[in-house]
Design a protein around this motif. Structure first.
Motif, PDB file in Angstrom:
ATOM      1  N   ARG A   2       0.853  -1.194   0.000  1.00 38.09           N
ATOM      2  CA  ARG A   2       0.000   0.000   0.000  1.00 38.09           C
ATOM      3  C   ARG A   2       0.886   1.242   0.000  1.00 38.09           C
ATOM      4  O   ARG A   2       1.931   1.266   0.639  1.00 38.09           O
ATOM      5  N   TRP A   3       0.413   2.263  -0.708  1.00 39.29           N
ATOM      6  CA  TRP A   3       1.162   3.518  -0.747  1.00 39.29           C
ATOM      7  C   TRP A   3       1.357   4.095   0.650  1.00 39.29           C
ATOM      8  O   TRP A   3       2.378   4.712   0.936  1.00 39.29           O
ATOM      9  N   GLU A   4       0.400   3.897   1.540  1.00 38.15           N
ATOM     10  CA  GLU A   4       0.507   4.474   2.886  1.00 38.15           C
ATOM     11  C   GLU A   4       1.690   3.914   3.676  1.00 38.15           C
ATOM     12  O   GLU A   4       2.165   4.538   4.615  1.00 38.15           O
ATOM     13  N   TYR A   5       2.166   2.724   3.297  1.00 39.08           N
ATOM     14  CA  TYR A   5       3.299   2.114   3.990  1.00 39.08           C
ATOM     15  C   TYR A   5       4.639   2.423   3.326  1.00 39.08           C
ATOM     16  O   TYR A   5       5.675   1.972   3.794  1.00 39.08           O
ATOM     17  N   ASP A   7       7.271   5.279   2.168  1.00 42.59           N
ATOM     18  CA  ASP A   7       7.708   6.667   2.322  1.00 42.59           C
ATOM     19  C   ASP A   7       8.879   6.886   1.363  1.00 42.59           C
ATOM     20  O   ASP A   7      10.007   6.497   1.651  1.00 42.59           O
ATOM     21  N   ARG A  55       3.761   6.006  -9.128  1.00 42.60           N
ATOM     22  CA  ARG A  55       2.825   6.835  -8.341  1.00 42.60           C
ATOM     23  C   ARG A  55       2.263   7.971  -9.199  1.00 42.60           C
ATOM     24  O   ARG A  55       1.059   8.214  -9.201  1.00 42.60           O
ATOM     25  N   ASP A  71     -10.187   3.865  -5.415  1.00 42.18           N
ATOM     26  CA  ASP A  71      -8.973   4.306  -4.736  1.00 42.18           C
ATOM     27  C   ASP A  71      -8.673   3.357  -3.578  1.00 42.18           C
ATOM     28  O   ASP A  71      -8.972   3.634  -2.429  1.00 42.18           O
ATOM     29  N   GLY A  73      -5.680   2.229  -2.577  1.00 45.69           N
ATOM     30  CA  GLY A  73      -4.450   2.492  -1.841  1.00 45.69           C
ATOM     31  C   GLY A  73      -3.316   1.542  -2.168  1.00 45.69           C
ATOM     32  O   GLY A  73      -2.189   1.737  -1.721  1.00 45.69           O
ATOM     33  N   TRP A  74      -3.590   0.485  -2.945  1.00 51.12           N
ATOM     34  CA  TRP A  74      -2.531  -0.447  -3.326  1.00 51.12           C
ATOM     35  C   TRP A  74      -1.681   0.173  -4.419  1.00 51.12           C
ATOM     36  O   TRP A  74      -2.161   0.961  -5.240  1.00 51.12           O
TER      37      TRP A  74
END
Length: 136
Positions: A2-5, A7, A55, A71, A73-74
């Motif tokens: 996931r993009w949230e993980y 950085d 991205r 959306d 998030g993957w």
């Protein structure tokens, strides 16, 4: 992933959720199997640019799809934002191998090929060990 993980500024990836296939049909999302499996990995420099490119590529896809875009998030998704599963990925790679007239091989070896690529491109051994899953 996931993009949230991920950085990209700090070049780190937190391993928190996994996606696997059950019976080559059903996608199962779950936490990592072990506590050691839940870790933060450094993202090697050769991978940061392609991830940034991916991205940014998703922005016009999302705009073009409009309300049809999911959306999720993957990071690896189709043009409508739906996550790609391992069977779809395998089929796409085998199709590409055929188009390029290349010998088809099992993708389970790709993990080792990735580690060899990173090692040959100067990624330090301690980062390779973390990516491989060895406890540091």
């Amino acid at each position: 992933m996931r993009w949230e993980y991920l950085d990209l500024r700090l070049a780190t990836l937190e391993i928190a959720v996994t996606r696997t296939m059950a019976g080559n049909r059903k996608v199962v999302e779950k936490d990592a199997k072990t506590e050691a499996g839940e870790r933060v990995l450094p993202v090697p420099l050769p991978l940061t640019f392609p991830l940034k490119k991916l991205r940014h590529q998703q922005i016009p896809e999302k705009l073009a799809a409009g309300e049809a875009y999911e959306d999720t998030g993957w990071a690896v998704v189709d043009e409508l934002g739906r996550p790609v599963n391992t069977r779809q990925l395998r089929e796409q790679v085998y199709r590409l191998m055929a188009e390029l007239n290349r010998r088809q091989f099992c993708l389970c070896g790709a993990r080792h090929s990735c580690l060899s690529y990173l090692k040959n491109n100067g990624v330090p051994d301690h980062i390779l060990a973390a990516v491989h899953g060895d406890i540091l």
